[in-house]
Write an enzyme that holds these catalytic residues in place. Structure first.
Site, PDB file in Angstrom:
ATOM      1  N   ARG A  83       0.866  -1.217   0.198  1.00 35.52           N
ATOM      2  CA  ARG A  83       0.028  -0.108   0.094  1.00 35.52           C
ATOM      3  C   ARG A  83       1.003   1.123   0.049  1.00 35.52           C
ATOM      4  O   ARG A  83       1.822   1.404   0.899  1.00 35.52           O
ATOM      5  CB  ARG A  83      -1.019  -0.116   1.231  1.00 35.52           C
ATOM      6  CG  ARG A  83      -1.593   1.350   1.591  1.00 35.52           C
ATOM      7  CD  ARG A  83      -2.806   1.391   2.484  1.00 35.52           C
ATOM      8  NE  ARG A  83      -3.881   0.706   2.112  1.00 35.52           N
ATOM      9  CZ  ARG A  83      -5.036   0.653   2.745  1.00 35.52           C
ATOM     10  NH1 ARG A  83      -5.161   1.531   3.949  1.00 35.52           N
ATOM     11  NH2 ARG A  83      -6.032   0.097   2.231  1.00 35.52           N
ATOM     12  N   GLN A 128     -10.275  -4.199  -2.512  1.00 30.92           N
ATOM     13  CA  GLN A 128     -11.478  -3.618  -2.058  1.00 30.92           C
ATOM     14  C   GLN A 128     -12.739  -3.937  -2.775  1.00 30.92           C
ATOM     15  O   GLN A 128     -13.734  -4.411  -2.625  1.00 30.92           O
ATOM     16  CB  GLN A 128     -11.485  -2.095  -1.832  1.00 30.92           C
ATOM     17  CG  GLN A 128     -12.678  -1.510  -1.258  1.00 30.92           C
ATOM     18  CD  GLN A 128     -13.233  -1.996   0.298  1.00 30.92           C
ATOM     19  OE1 GLN A 128     -12.118  -1.782   1.033  1.00 30.92           O
ATOM     20  NE2 GLN A 128     -14.296  -2.403   0.598  1.00 30.92           N
TER      21      GLN A 128
HETATM   22  N1  NVA Z   1     -10.242   6.355  -1.210  1.00 29.82           N
HETATM   23  C1  NVA Z   1      -9.834   6.058   0.256  1.00 29.82           C
HETATM   24  C2  NVA Z   1     -10.128   4.792   0.525  1.00 29.82           C
HETATM   25  C3  NVA Z   1      -9.725   4.240   1.739  1.00 29.82           C
HETATM   26  C4  NVA Z   1      -9.635   2.740   2.070  1.00 29.82           C
HETATM   27  C5  NVA Z   1      -8.093   6.581   0.289  1.00 29.82           C
HETATM   28  O1  NVA Z   1      -7.458   6.189  -0.638  1.00 29.82           O
HETATM   29  O2  NVA Z   1      -7.967   7.137   1.349  1.00 29.82           O
HETATM   30  N1   CP Z   2     -11.135   0.010   3.142  1.00 26.89           N
HETATM   31  C1   CP Z   2      -9.772  -0.065   3.422  1.00 26.89           C
HETATM   32  O1   CP Z   2      -8.908  -0.487   2.648  1.00 26.89           O
HETATM   33  O2   CP Z   2      -9.530   0.140   4.648  1.00 26.89           O
HETATM   34  P1   CP Z   2      -8.365   0.231   5.630  1.00 26.89           P
HETATM   35  O3   CP Z   2      -7.592   1.571   5.142  1.00 26.89           O
HETATM   36  O4   CP Z   2      -8.500   0.294   6.958  1.00 26.89           O
HETATM   37  O5   CP Z   2      -7.307  -0.721   5.036  1.00 26.89           O
END
Ligand code: NVA
Ligand code: CP
Length: 299
Positions: free
Chosen positions: A102, A132
């Protein structure tokens, strides 16, 4: 050859079907301790951004499949001090059997995957969040028996990682995707061109008509905090609220990738209502990712 999951475009519709079949089985048989396709394998989990669901579901999932998860804070790795992404990929490939990452830039993930000899899974970049959306589609299938032919309306930032991955999903599986967003945040025309099942509508109530699912995400994604003030204003008309729910099908369900901000992108009256299936959706991250890990690493 090793296989990566960087976006949903990396999968065929058949592979998504197989993934969901395996997910169903793994969910049903969660107590079955005998299935250990990751036995003896170590999976690195590199995180440059915050996470609750993704980190925990991958750590638990890898362990349940018999593997060893290694949480790696990207900020504490040498890549933050100038080591190249390519060198990092080559070194990690000597120790690990797979990488889940990530981070901010999607290009970095592509570079990591191109230089790694082990599978790489995208656990969210600024541009895409495939794990997701696979879990979301599985959840839709659980509730409706199939994804094909359903209507899902996404509210808010039509260029976010969630919206982009929904578009990629709708390119693989023929469900109707309507993105309701201000013009500046509508999906790029080129990105949806040629797909009659994907559209943009600036009017959220018109978009919601006959919807099976209403879906939203935060208005300020991780990494976009500098734009907070502008975003909180521009997305205001795109809140999922009772009016949107009333415009949709009677059987409509509410989805949110979480974390949620009550009374920003979603009214508390919707988030906490019986039509909200966000915790089933969150749970499915675990089952879908276990199936994905099994398919990518059980070689
Ligand atoms: N669009 C959001 C998704 C979080 C799971 C972000 O990137 O912060
Ligand atoms: N939805 C999702 O990816 O949640 P987190 O940011 O908590 O991992």
């Amino acid at each position: 050859m090793k296989k990566d999951l960087l976006t949903i475009s990396d999968m065929t519709a058949d592979e998504i079907g197989q993934l969901f079949e395996l997910t169903e089985k793994l969910k049903r048989e969660r107590g079955n301790q005998a299935y250990k396709p990751l036995s003896g394998k170590s999976i690195g989990l590199i995180f440059a951004k915050s996470s609750t669901r993704t980190r925990v579901s991958f750590e638990v999932g890898v362990s349940e499949l018999g593997g060893t998860p290694l949480y790696l804070d990207q900020g504490k790795m040498q890549v933050g001090r100038g080591e190249t992404v390519a060198d990092t990929a080559k070194v990690l490939s000597r120790f690990l059997h797979g990488i889940v990452i990530r981070t901010f830039s999607h290009k970095d993930v592509e570079e990591l995957a191109a230089n790694a000899s082990i599978p790489v899974i995208n656990a969210l970049t600024d541009e895409f969040h495939p794990c997701q959306i696979l879990a979301d589609m599985f959840t839709m299938k659980e509730y409706c028996g199939k994804v094909e032919g359903l209507k899902l309306v996404f509210f808010g930032d039509g260029r976010s990682n969630i919206a982009n991955s929904l578009v990629n999903a709708a390119k693989k599986i023929p469900f109707e995707l309507v993105v309701t967003a201000p013009e500046e945040f509508r999906p790029e025309e080129d990105f949806i061109k040629g797909y009659s099942n994907i559209s943009w509508d600036p009017d959220p109530l018109r978009a919601s008509k006959d919807a099976d699912f209403l879906y939203t995400d935060v208005w300020v994604s991780m990494g976009f905090e500098k734009e907070s003030e502008e975003r909180l204003k521009i997305f205001q008309p795109y809140q999922v609220n009772d009016a949107a729910v009333n415009a949709a099908k009677k059987s409509v369900k509410f989805l949110h990738c979480l974390p949620a901000h009550r009374d920003q992108e979603v009214a508390a009256s919707v988030m906490d209502s019986p039509i909200s299936i966000v915790f089933d959706e969150a749970e499915n991250r675990l089952h879908v990712q276990k199936a994905l890990l099994s398919m990518l690493f059980d070689k």
